[in-house]
Design an enzyme around this catalytic site. Structure first.
Site, PDB file in Angstrom:
ATOM      1  N   TYR A   1       0.855  -1.185   0.000  1.00  0.00           N
ATOM      2  CA  TYR A   1       0.000   0.000   0.000  1.00  0.00           C
ATOM      3  C   TYR A   1       0.892   1.236   0.000  1.00  0.00           C
ATOM      4  O   TYR A   1       2.054   1.190   0.425  1.00  0.00           O
ATOM      5  CB  TYR A   1      -0.949   0.012   1.200  1.00  0.00           C
ATOM      6  CG  TYR A   1      -0.288  -0.174   2.550  1.00  0.00           C
ATOM      7  CD1 TYR A   1       0.243   0.919   3.251  1.00  0.00           C
ATOM      8  CD2 TYR A   1      -0.207  -1.434   3.128  1.00  0.00           C
ATOM      9  CE1 TYR A   1       0.838   0.744   4.479  1.00  0.00           C
ATOM     10  CE2 TYR A   1       0.400  -1.615   4.363  1.00  0.00           C
ATOM     11  CZ  TYR A   1       0.916  -0.516   5.034  1.00  0.00           C
ATOM     12  OH  TYR A   1       1.522  -0.686   6.254  1.00  0.00           O
TER      13      TYR A   1
ATOM     14  N   ASP B   1      -0.854  -4.773  21.555  1.00  0.00           N
ATOM     15  CA  ASP B   1      -0.196  -6.047  21.292  1.00  0.00           C
ATOM     16  C   ASP B   1       0.197  -6.772  22.566  1.00  0.00           C
ATOM     17  O   ASP B   1       0.305  -8.000  22.571  1.00  0.00           O
ATOM     18  CB  ASP B   1       1.044  -5.825  20.428  1.00  0.00           C
ATOM     19  CG  ASP B   1       0.718  -5.631  18.959  1.00  0.00           C
ATOM     20  OD1 ASP B   1      -0.438  -5.893  18.573  1.00  0.00           O
ATOM     21  OD2 ASP B   1       1.616  -5.215  18.199  1.00  0.00           O
TER      22      ASP B   1
END
Length: 404
Positions: free
Chosen positions: A215, A293
């Site tokens: 991307y 995370d």
């Protein structure tokens, strides 16, 4: 008599920790961040931020700072990795921002961390503070650091990433799981890409045993992650190991020329093991809880690691703001109730996405391609992630639900 303000310590000044500090400040709550590195730096090249996260940054006045350095991504495209044939093309109705209420941004992690750290202010961030111990005596938590310093806090938030020391201290062991996939990362300048179609889109090139995701991130650069189901088991102690020159072509040398061009355009000297962590029964122990995370490390196949950290930060800050200082236990319970089901569903969706992307040729791959070509099916698979507003929404069952 007013309740004294909570003294909140955030371990880790990455995306989740910095966003939490900003979200708390929005509610008039201060926090101090402790970062183990000597300078602020993010692991990895870039990050894609979807509407479920970017709406928060927009709401606190950072849209201009992001627009200056990021790329706005309007389209998702799936392709056959070997032929290059387009399988599915999906934009918003009529645009992504209109449909989901916020932008989809591709941004270099260094730019993202610079924006967030400047917004927080370095006066609130202590560097070179690697955690060596936590002691919760029921009244406060004492944080010990490897340099001999210590600090006290009413609450400690472990936002120290996928290799969280806070999580390991709460559990007593390291519970990382290798996904069976590894990858190569890189950022490629636009001048090195003569064959790439649809440069403004986020694209998945799929094939048996592997895929390429890329991307734009600003200035026309493309960030890529090349994933293959190899090696098994993971042979190194660390999550990253050296890669020989040209090793990224082992599985992909005969894929579409645009794929080969991109993955050969920059040196790839490291192979990244893609690890995740199993969902926990609870994230909180006493006055210590986890975020991002550290709580729910996931593989990158949905691009939701940073985005779920941002959602966590928004919800945790609102929960603490909604309870008086002496009701911190109820605030942490509410935070988990709103986040554990949703993040668990995103974890499962992320790990199973690799199975879909890597299917061998045959009926199952053909059925997958038909689903990926359908806009209705794409909304079914992805809409529940991108449409969510953590500042106002309670997760529906489709969005992950609420439970303890």
């Amino acid at each position: 008599m007013t309740t004294p303000a909570l003294n909140i310590a955030i371990v880790g000044a990455g995306i989740g920790g910095l966003t939490l500090a900003l979200a708390l400040r929005r509610h008039g709550i201060g926090a101090t961040l402790y970062e183990q590195t000597a300078e602020l730096r993010e692991v990895g090249a870039a990050v894609a931020l979807s509407a479920n996260a970017t709406r928060f940054y927009d709401s606190i006045g950072l849209r201009g700072a992001f627009d200056a350095v990021c790329a706005s991504i309007p389209t998702l495209i799936y392709r056959d990795g070997r032929s290059g044939a387009e399988i599915g093309r999906h934009g918003g109705t009529p645009t992504y921002e209109h449909q989901f209420g916020a932008c989809y941004w591709g941004i270099h992690r260094a730019h993202l961390q610079a924006i967030l750290s400047q917004a927080v202010g370095m006066a609130h961030i202590h560097l070179s503070k690697r955690l060596s111990g936590l002691r919760d005596d029921g009244h406060e938590v004492v944080l010990a650091f490897e340099d001999g310093d210590s600090a006290k806090a009413d609450l400690v938030i472990g936002a120290d990433g996928a290799r969280s020391l806070v999580r390991r201290m709460l559990l007593g062991y390291d519970d990382a799981l290798y996904s069976g996939c590894s990858g190569f990362r890189g950022i490629v300048a636009p001048g090195a890409l003569s064959l790439l179609p649809d440069r403004e889109a986020i694209q998945f090139w799929m094939g048996p045993g592997g895929h390429l995701l890329h991307y734009p991130i600003g200035n026309g650069d493309q960030n890529f992650l090349l994933v293959e189901r190899h090696p098994s088991p993971w042979p190194a102690r660390d999550w990253v190991m050296p890669a020989a020159p040209g090793e990224q072509l082992r599985h992909f040398a005969h894929w579409h020329p645009a794929v080969v061009e991109m993955i050969s355009a920059v040196p790839t000297s490291q192979r990244w093991g893609l690890f995740h962590r199993p969902p926990l029964g609870r994230w909180t122990r006493g006055r210590v809880t986890l975020l991002g995370d550290a709580a729910h490390a996931l593989v990158p196949h949905h691009g939701q690691g940073a985005n779920q950290s941002i959602e966590d930060a928004v919800v945790l800050a609102a929960s603490l703001a909604g309870h008086a200082g002496n009701q911190w236990a109820a605030a942490l319970e509410q935070y988990e109730r709103q986040r554990r089901g949703r993040t668990r569903k995103v974890q499962y969706a992320s790990i199973t996405t690799a199975d879909m992307l890597h299917l061998p040729d045959g009926p199952a791959a053909s059925a997958r391609n038909a689903r990926f070509a359908s806009h209705a099916h794409m909304l079914h698979h992805l809409g529940w992630i991108h449409e969510f507003n953590p500042a106002t929404d309670t997760p529906t069952e489709r969005q992950g639900g609420t439970w303890l």
